[in-house]
Design a protein around this motif. Structure first.
Motif, PDB file in Angstrom:
ATOM      1  N   SER A  19      57.455  37.005  30.430  1.00 51.26           N
ATOM      2  CA  SER A  19      57.077  36.010  31.105  1.00 51.26           C
ATOM      3  C   SER A  19      56.227  36.236  32.669  1.00 51.26           C
ATOM      4  N   HIS A  20      56.350  37.775  33.029  1.00 50.25           N
ATOM      5  CA  HIS A  20      55.504  38.197  33.935  1.00 50.25           C
ATOM      6  C   HIS A  20      54.103  38.492  33.787  1.00 50.25           C
ATOM      7  N   LEU A  21      54.110  38.963  32.323  1.00 49.21           N
ATOM      8  CA  LEU A  21      52.715  39.154  31.735  1.00 49.21           C
ATOM      9  C   LEU A  21      51.898  38.052  31.678  1.00 49.21           C
ATOM     10  N   ALA A  22      52.618  36.849  31.085  1.00 47.47           N
ATOM     11  CA  ALA A  22      51.722  35.560  30.957  1.00 47.47           C
ATOM     12  C   ALA A  22      51.263  35.035  32.518  1.00 47.47           C
ATOM     13  N   GLY A  23      52.134  35.151  33.401  1.00 52.73           N
ATOM     14  CA  GLY A  23      52.059  34.918  34.833  1.00 52.73           C
ATOM     15  C   GLY A  23      50.735  35.395  35.206  1.00 52.73           C
ATOM     16  N   GLY A  24      50.652  36.704  34.959  1.00 49.92           N
ATOM     17  CA  GLY A  24      49.712  37.577  35.531  1.00 49.92           C
ATOM     18  C   GLY A  24      48.282  37.240  34.947  1.00 49.92           C
ATOM     19  N   ALA A  25      48.325  36.854  33.524  1.00 53.64           N
ATOM     20  CA  ALA A  25      47.092  36.487  32.596  1.00 53.64           C
ATOM     21  C   ALA A  25      46.868  35.177  33.180  1.00 53.64           C
ATOM     22  N   ILE A  26      47.699  34.311  33.519  1.00 52.47           N
ATOM     23  CA  ILE A  26      46.917  32.981  34.008  1.00 52.47           C
ATOM     24  C   ILE A  26      46.488  33.021  35.155  1.00 52.47           C
ATOM     25  N   MET A  27      47.224  33.748  36.049  1.00 51.03           N
ATOM     26  CA  MET A  27      46.754  33.946  37.549  1.00 51.03           C
ATOM     27  C   MET A  27      45.134  34.631  37.617  1.00 51.03           C
ATOM     28  N   ALA A  28      45.047  35.688  36.963  1.00 53.70           N
ATOM     29  CA  ALA A  28      43.914  36.653  36.913  1.00 53.70           C
ATOM     30  C   ALA A  28      42.918  35.617  36.294  1.00 53.70           C
ATOM     31  N   GLY A  29      43.094  34.894  35.386  1.00 55.59           N
ATOM     32  CA  GLY A  29      42.118  33.872  34.546  1.00 55.59           C
ATOM     33  C   GLY A  29      41.707  32.947  35.648  1.00 55.59           C
ATOM     34  N   THR A  30      42.539  32.366  36.383  1.00 49.52           N
ATOM     35  CA  THR A  30      42.240  31.366  37.260  1.00 49.52           C
ATOM     36  C   THR A  30      41.608  31.916  38.376  1.00 49.52           C
ATOM     37  N   LEU A  31      41.589  33.156  39.004  1.00 52.41           N
ATOM     38  CA  LEU A  31      40.865  33.944  39.954  1.00 52.41           C
ATOM     39  C   LEU A  31      39.549  34.463  39.502  1.00 52.41           C
ATOM     40  N   VAL A  32      39.525  34.581  38.446  1.00 51.65           N
ATOM     41  CA  VAL A  32      38.066  34.858  37.703  1.00 51.65           C
ATOM     42  C   VAL A  32      37.311  33.614  37.772  1.00 51.65           C
ATOM     43  N   THR A  33      37.913  32.392  37.276  1.00 52.08           N
ATOM     44  CA  THR A  33      36.956  31.296  37.460  1.00 52.08           C
ATOM     45  C   THR A  33      36.521  30.994  39.043  1.00 52.08           C
ATOM     46  N   ARG A  54      33.203  39.312  38.471  1.00 50.94           N
ATOM     47  CA  ARG A  54      34.514  38.579  38.705  1.00 50.94           C
ATOM     48  C   ARG A  54      35.969  38.873  37.914  1.00 50.94           C
ATOM     49  N   ALA A  55      35.648  39.713  36.813  1.00 46.86           N
ATOM     50  CA  ALA A  55      36.960  40.293  35.917  1.00 46.86           C
ATOM     51  C   ALA A  55      37.693  41.470  37.118  1.00 46.86           C
ATOM     52  N   TRP A  56      36.882  42.027  37.733  1.00 48.05           N
ATOM     53  CA  TRP A  56      37.500  43.213  38.652  1.00 48.05           C
ATOM     54  C   TRP A  56      38.088  42.358  39.676  1.00 48.05           C
ATOM     55  N   VAL A  57      37.721  41.411  40.176  1.00 47.55           N
ATOM     56  CA  VAL A  57      38.128  40.785  41.509  1.00 47.55           C
ATOM     57  C   VAL A  57      39.368  39.996  41.091  1.00 47.55           C
ATOM     58  N   GLY A  58      39.424  39.196  39.892  1.00 43.68           N
ATOM     59  CA  GLY A  58      40.580  38.704  39.476  1.00 43.68           C
ATOM     60  C   GLY A  58      41.622  39.556  39.068  1.00 43.68           C
ATOM     61  N   PHE A  59      41.304  40.513  38.429  1.00 42.91           N
ATOM     62  CA  PHE A  59      42.522  41.621  38.068  1.00 42.91           C
ATOM     63  C   PHE A  59      42.970  42.270  39.416  1.00 42.91           C
ATOM     64  N   THR A  60      42.229  42.459  40.452  1.00 41.51           N
ATOM     65  CA  THR A  60      42.560  43.105  41.639  1.00 41.51           C
ATOM     66  C   THR A  60      43.440  42.271  42.351  1.00 41.51           C
ATOM     67  N   VAL A  61      43.146  41.122  42.637  1.00 47.46           N
ATOM     68  CA  VAL A  61      43.694  40.141  43.562  1.00 47.46           C
ATOM     69  C   VAL A  61      45.089  39.695  42.777  1.00 47.46           C
ATOM     70  N   SER A  62      45.044  39.678  41.651  1.00 43.99           N
ATOM     71  CA  SER A  62      46.235  39.069  40.949  1.00 43.99           C
ATOM     72  C   SER A  62      47.300  40.250  40.827  1.00 43.99           C
ATOM     73  N   SER A  63      46.986  41.496  40.690  1.00 45.06           N
ATOM     74  CA  SER A  63      47.695  42.447  40.454  1.00 45.06           C
ATOM     75  C   SER A  63      48.461  42.941  41.930  1.00 45.06           C
ATOM     76  N   ALA A  64      47.683  42.838  42.891  1.00 45.86           N
ATOM     77  CA  ALA A  64      48.031  43.006  44.206  1.00 45.86           C
ATOM     78  C   ALA A  64      49.096  41.949  44.855  1.00 45.86           C
ATOM     79  N   LEU A  65      48.691  40.617  44.249  1.00 46.06           N
ATOM     80  CA  LEU A  65      49.708  39.698  44.595  1.00 46.06           C
ATOM     81  C   LEU A  65      51.213  39.847  43.983  1.00 46.06           C
ATOM     82  N   GLY A  66      50.947  40.221  42.528  1.00 50.37           N
ATOM     83  CA  GLY A  66      52.283  40.340  41.833  1.00 50.37           C
ATOM     84  C   GLY A  66      53.040  41.674  42.457  1.00 50.37           C
ATOM     85  N   ALA A  67      52.320  42.835  42.803  1.00 55.22           N
ATOM     86  CA  ALA A  67      52.925  43.880  43.394  1.00 55.22           C
ATOM     87  C   ALA A  67      53.669  43.396  44.656  1.00 55.22           C
TER      88      ALA A  67
END
Length: 129
Positions: A30-44, A55-68
């Motif tokens: 569930s956490h994996l799916a939530g991170g994937a959806i959040m990062a995909g949205t941030l990339v868009t 855009r991929a690095w921005v989506g990954f970084t912001v999503s990972s930081a918010l999750g942490a």
């Protein structure tokens, strides 16, 4: 590609797969799916406002930081122990990496047309059924 959407649907909406306070496969998926959806949205969103950025690095970084940060908040309030919070944050980060990569490489495709009179920059969303 239909398999990815079907898997995401099953992970998100299957009742036992919602994240809970225990460390088990269903919670981490569930956490994996939530991170994937959040990062995909941030990339868009990144592509809409800063198309020249990576855009991929921005989506990954912001999503990972918010999750942490959210897992640290749960840990600080005592609603999650350290091991569970760490696994939840790690699962979210892995999902963020997967979602950012798939969104950047396969779903979003920049379109740049240059002619003598004008230049057009746009976004094309592409997937196969």
């Amino acid at each position: 590609m239909k398999k990815i959407f079907l898997a995401a649907f099953l992970v998100l909406f299957h009742p036992p797969l919602f994240a809970n306070g225990s460390m088990n496969v269903n919670s981490e998926l569930s956490h994996l799916a939530g991170g994937a959806i959040m990062a995909g949205t941030l990339v868009t969103l990144t592509d809409n406002y800063w198309p020249e950025q990576n855009r991929a690095w921005v989506g990954f970084t912001v999503s990972s930081a918010l999750g942490a940060i959210s897992q640290y908040y749960e840990y600080a309030n005592g609603s999650n122990d350290f091991n569970n919070a760490f696994m939840d944050a790690a699962s979210h980060a892995l999902g963020s990496a997967i979602g950012a990569y798939i969104s950047d490489q396969y779903l979003l495709m920049p379109v740049i047309n240059k002619s003598a009179d004008e230049t057009y920059v746009g976004l094309s969303i592409q997937f196969q059924l």
